[in-house]
Design a protein around this motif. Structure first.
Motif, PDB file in Angstrom:
ATOM      1  N   GLU A 141       0.794  -1.223   0.000  1.00 51.93           N
ATOM      2  CA  GLU A 141       0.000   0.000   0.000  1.00 51.93           C
ATOM      3  C   GLU A 141       0.826   1.272   0.000  1.00 51.93           C
ATOM      4  N   ALA A 142       2.098   1.164   0.343  1.00 50.71           N
ATOM      5  CA  ALA A 142       2.944   2.357   0.342  1.00 50.71           C
ATOM      6  C   ALA A 142       4.404   1.927   0.312  1.00 50.71           C
ATOM      7  N   VAL A 143       5.240   2.774  -0.272  1.00 52.30           N
ATOM      8  CA  VAL A 143       6.689   2.573  -0.265  1.00 52.30           C
ATOM      9  C   VAL A 143       7.308   3.762   0.455  1.00 52.30           C
ATOM     10  N   LEU A 144       8.129   3.451   1.463  1.00 51.09           N
ATOM     11  CA  LEU A 144       8.845   4.480   2.206  1.00 51.09           C
ATOM     12  C   LEU A 144      10.335   4.266   2.002  1.00 51.09           C
ATOM     13  N   LEU A 145      11.109   5.344   1.930  1.00 56.89           N
ATOM     14  CA  LEU A 145      12.552   5.185   1.903  1.00 56.89           C
ATOM     15  C   LEU A 145      13.233   6.469   2.360  1.00 56.89           C
ATOM     16  N   LEU A 146      14.480   6.277   2.772  1.00 56.89           N
ATOM     17  CA  LEU A 146      15.289   7.409   3.190  1.00 56.89           C
ATOM     18  C   LEU A 146      15.903   8.085   1.968  1.00 56.89           C
ATOM     19  N   HIS A 199       2.000   1.355 -10.899  1.00 58.85           N
ATOM     20  CA  HIS A 199       1.241   0.607  -9.901  1.00 58.85           C
ATOM     21  C   HIS A 199       0.290   1.460  -9.066  1.00 58.85           C
ATOM     22  N   GLY A 200       0.345   2.770  -9.211  1.00 60.75           N
ATOM     23  CA  GLY A 200      -0.544   3.631  -8.451  1.00 60.75           C
ATOM     24  C   GLY A 200      -0.287   3.611  -6.960  1.00 60.75           C
ATOM     25  N   ILE A 201       0.952   3.361  -6.571  1.00 59.14           N
ATOM     26  CA  ILE A 201       1.317   3.280  -5.155  1.00 59.14           C
ATOM     27  C   ILE A 201       2.118   4.521  -4.773  1.00 59.14           C
ATOM     28  N   PRO A 202       1.745   5.181  -3.691  1.00 64.65           N
ATOM     29  CA  PRO A 202       2.496   6.371  -3.290  1.00 64.65           C
ATOM     30  C   PRO A 202       3.849   6.013  -2.678  1.00 64.65           C
ATOM     31  N   GLU A 216       8.180   8.100  -9.364  1.00 62.37           N
ATOM     32  CA  GLU A 216       7.559   8.073 -10.690  1.00 62.37           C
ATOM     33  C   GLU A 216       7.179   6.670 -11.088  1.00 62.37           C
ATOM     34  N   TYR A 217       8.090   5.736 -10.831  1.00 62.65           N
ATOM     35  CA  TYR A 217       7.869   4.352 -11.253  1.00 62.65           C
ATOM     36  C   TYR A 217       6.623   3.767 -10.592  1.00 62.65           C
ATOM     37  N   PHE A 218       6.531   3.855  -9.277  1.00 62.76           N
ATOM     38  CA  PHE A 218       5.402   3.245  -8.585  1.00 62.76           C
ATOM     39  C   PHE A 218       4.095   3.987  -8.841  1.00 62.76           C
TER      40      PHE A 218
END
Length: 797
Positions: A178-183, A202-205, A196-198
């Motif tokens: 449901e979400a991608v988080l990263l530093l 895939h429509g994932i924030p 941009e990719y997601f």
């Protein structure tokens, strides 16, 4: 058995934190999530769970979280002191089984949900495929929990590839990310590409956070102070509030969709084998996911308990093996990968005068596995019904050509009463009038159907129930046998000349119909079990007798007896078609159900278990003598049959993998536990693998069923159990005799475990049947038998 439930409560938002790799900031970002949630949802419980942690206790992730997110409930289930992969850290220490680890996670989540509304963040160890303590990949290990995922991306060099690969690994296993988080890393700026990719694909924030300050080795106090300030600022930043708001909305949307599905489906779906007028939304089961032998189904509102505190999903044993197709477990990853490989390599490619590896490999595997010297060709179609129609086209043409009949001749099929071969018009015409077809406007039964001697266990004895037309020819109207193995000992019964009365009846009946000018072009049988007709276990001696009589009676079917038969691989009398769509490929314990009869078919049809329940595919196997009937210089004499997705690579590749797995299980003795307790005990000179008749259902249980006042008879073979209930109003498909038992099994059949579960089953009139899969364990079978015993014991007679 205590099957694992999925983690879904109304009041508790449960999120699983996966990392694209080690050292990507999982714990840092999870701490930010926990701290921010604690500050934002002040009246709710915020909890953190680390199922497996490695490294010194004072450096454990839960210790870090407790230090910088005070007030967050935290727990670690298994702590190993070496900072290495869990499977390596656990060596020489206590290693929980995968099942017990999942059970402890579920129990912890259930206790958290019972305490207060809130959030639970479950942090995994290392990367997506880092092994758990047992060595199983975490992506595979935690799959039954079906938690929605927050994926922590990798901001380092190579992190784009690792993040996307991690995402795809999880999606292949049915996870919702449901979400991608990263530093953020200003040098590589991976967050820009991944955002941009997601979003585009895939429509994932994607949410990116500034990294924590670098450690200062010479000052632990300064480190702690700086980290405290970092977490204070990060937990109050607008971006983390956006993350929590997004996760909260996704949680509510999932529940709202699940709870509305039955009502929406009631107005939009036209269900198979269902009288829509009598269907209510409350009768529709909403299935959230499936794993191994279980669905995860929405708990009906009336039984869900206090709002928010009770689980919204419960495990439901898939008692119909998903309509007879599933054998290797729902969500089988090897089948998923086989499908993905073929989809990625081929998609779909046309098949006329072409070949691809999946189609050729499957044909070779099937022909070798059948051990039938007659079968040399494989024709592909889409499902069992069309595969049967292909077989009938083959058989009728072969008979017409050999006997010199005109193509205007009205040829019929010889079959059995109670047999049924599919729902397309041509396949329906191959069955006697019944509830399935007699109201279909184009139905025109084209054949003759023999009365069928059937077998049931009644009061501990196996009774062959003889149709009235046959009784005068037999010494006993209902022959009895001590075991099912005795029924299937055809050679012994033939030596005792038990087959002669059958053959006399068959010859007499054939003469009667043929004397009336009727012509027949093929014999079409479901070997051993007539499935849709009511789970009828046919006396195997009768089917063998029928085939033997037909094969030696060419003089009856053709005016001059047809062409001379030059070899044992050519058909004689009439082509013999075995419909093994349901009974084949280990459903009854053997690769081919025809092997119970000791007879080789001229044409054989296979589907359902062929692809392990993943995608539709059917194969019709035929002999060279059948093929030759279509050989001509005129293309219109060819077998002009096919569909756009003939031999689609996805299905063929999945089927090859499915057969490979089941054949390996047979070689490795995976079913020896069933054979040891089965119907045929291995003798002094017989290995377990030689056991002729066996079942995963226990002999004692079937015996108990056979003595129950509500049961007319029962039988079990391979993975199938059939319970024929007494039907005062008449047996058959239109009977409602088994409905009450079915409904009892669906109403929280087992309430003795911490996670109640039920049985989702289907009925065929007065018959309730139950199927395990090829991976179903003895522990599961014992539990199912206990639930069935309880239900039958409380059934109102």
């Amino acid at each position: 058995m205590a099957p694992i439930g999925s983690l879904l409560w109304r009041s508790l938002r449960v999120w699983q934190i996966y990392g694209a790799n080690t050292e990507v900031g999982k714990t840092v970002l999870t701490t930010i999530l926990c701290k921010s949630a604690r500050d934002r949802y002040k009246n709710e419980l915020i909890a953190y769970l680390k199922p497996v942690s490695t490294g010194p206790l004072d450096e454990a992730d839960s210790h870090h979280l407790d230090k910088y997110a005070k007030g967050v409930a935290h727990a670690t289930l298994h702590q190993y002191d070496l900072a290495i992969s869990p499977h390596a850290a656990a060596r020489g220490k206590f290693v929980p089984s995968d099942k017990s680890l999942l059970e402890s996670i579920y129990a912890h989540a259930a206790q958290t949900a019972a305490r207060s509304p809130g959030w639970l963040f479950i942090e995994t160890a290392g990367g997506v495929h880092s092994p758990g303590p047992s060595g199983v990949s975490q992506a595979e290990l935690y799959k039954p929990l079906r938690c929605p995922v927050v994926l922590i991306g990798d901001s380092k060099l190579g992190g784009i590839s690792l993040t996307i690969s991690a995402y795809e690994s999880l999606r292949l296993r049915g996870y919702d990310i449901e979400a991608v988080l990263l530093l953020r890393d200003e040098q590589y700026r991976n967050w820009e590409y991944l955002t941009e990719y997601f979003k585009e694909h895939h429509g994932i924030p994607v949410y990116s956070f500034f990294p924590p300050p670098q450690r200062e080795a010479e000052s632990l106090e300064l480190d702690a102070e700086r980290m405290g300030k970092y977490y204070g600022a990060a937990s109050q930043a607008p971006i983390i509030h956006d993350v929590l708001e997004h996760l909260d909305s996704r949680h509510k949307a999932r529940i709202a969709r699940l709870e509305s599905m039955a009502h929406s489906a009631h107005g939009k779906i036209w269900y198979p084998f269902t009288q829509q007028k009598l269907l209510a939304p409350s009768s529709i089961t909403a299935i959230d996911s499936a794993n191994e032998n279980f669905f995860q189904t929405l708990v009906p509102e009336s039984t869900s308990g206090e709002p928010g505190n009770e689980p919204l999903l419960q495990p439901s044993f898939d008692g119909s093996a998903s309509w007879w197709t599933q054998g290797l477990g729902h969500g089988n990853t090897s089948l998923t990968l086989a499908a993905s490989y073929a989809a990625g390599r081929y998609g779909h490619v046309m098949f006329a005068e072409a070949i691809h590896e999946p189609a050729l490999a499957l044909a070779e595997t099937l022909l070798h596995g059948m051990q039938n010297p007659r079968l040399t060709r494989v024709f592909y179609s889409d499902d069992g019904s069309t595969g049967v129609e292909v077989a009938v086209k083959m058989g009728l043409r072969a008979a017409r050509v050999r006997y010199g009949w005109s193509n205007k001749e009205n040829l019929g099929i010889i079959g059995l009463k109670g047999g049924y071969h599919g729902d397309t018009i041509g396949a329906m015409d191959c069955a006697e009038p019944s509830a399935f077809n007699e109201n279909v406007e184009w139905y025109e039964g084209k054949g003759m159907w023999f009365d069928t001697p059937s077998v049931k266990c009644v009061k501990g004895k196996y009774i062959v129930e003889i149709p009235e037309g046959l009784r005068g020819l037999l010494k006993s109207s209902h022959p009895e046998f001590a075991t099912l193995a005795d029924v299937f000992d055809i050679e012994k019964r033939e030596k005792a000349r038990h087959h002669e009365a059958y053959e006399q009846y068959i010859e007499k009946t054939l003469h009667h119909h043929l004397s009336q000018g009727r012509k027949f072009g093929a014999v079409l049988l479901e070997p051993v079990v007539l499935g849709a007709g009511g789970m009828i276990l046919v006396d195997p001696l009768f089917q063998r007798a029928l085939v033997n009589v037909v094969r030696r009676s060419s003089h009856l079917f053709g005016s001059e007896g047809g062409d001379a038969i030059s070899d044992e691989q050519s058909w004689s009398g009439l082509p013999i078609i075995f419909d093994e769509v349901f009974t084949g490929l280990y459903r009854l314990g053997r690769f081919s159900a025809s092997s119970f009869l000791g007879i080789h078919a001229d044409i054989s049809v296979h589907a359902k278990l062929l692809t392990g329940g993943l995608v539709p595919l059917c194969t019709t196997l035929a002999s060279e003598s059948i093929l030759r009937a279509f050989e001509s210089n005129d293309k219109t004499e060819a077998l002009l049959h096919g569909h756009s997705y003939t031999a689609h690579p996805i299905g063929c590749n999945v089927a090859t993998e499915s057969l490979r797995q089941m054949q390996a299980m047979e070689r490795n003795g995976d079913w020896d536990w069933a054979k040891k307790g089965g119907w045929s005990k291995a003798g002094a000179n017989e290995t377990l693998s030689d056991s002729k008749v066996w079942s995963i259902w226990h002999t004692e249980f079937v015996g108990w069923l056979s003595n129950h006042a509500a049961v007319a008879g029962a039988w079990a073979l391979g993975s199938v159990l059939a319970i024929h209930l007494n039907a005062p109003g008449g047996a058959g498909y239109t009977s409602n005799a088994a409905v009450n038992l079915r409904d009892m099994l669906r109403c929280n059949a087992n309430e003795t475990t911490e996670a109640p579960w039920n049985i989702h089953s289907r009925v065929l009139g007065n018959v309730l049947y139950m199927m395990g899969g090829q991976h179903t364990s003895e522990e599961e079978i014992l539990e199912l038998e206990e639930v069935l015993t309880k239900a039958l014991s409380t059934l109102n007679l």
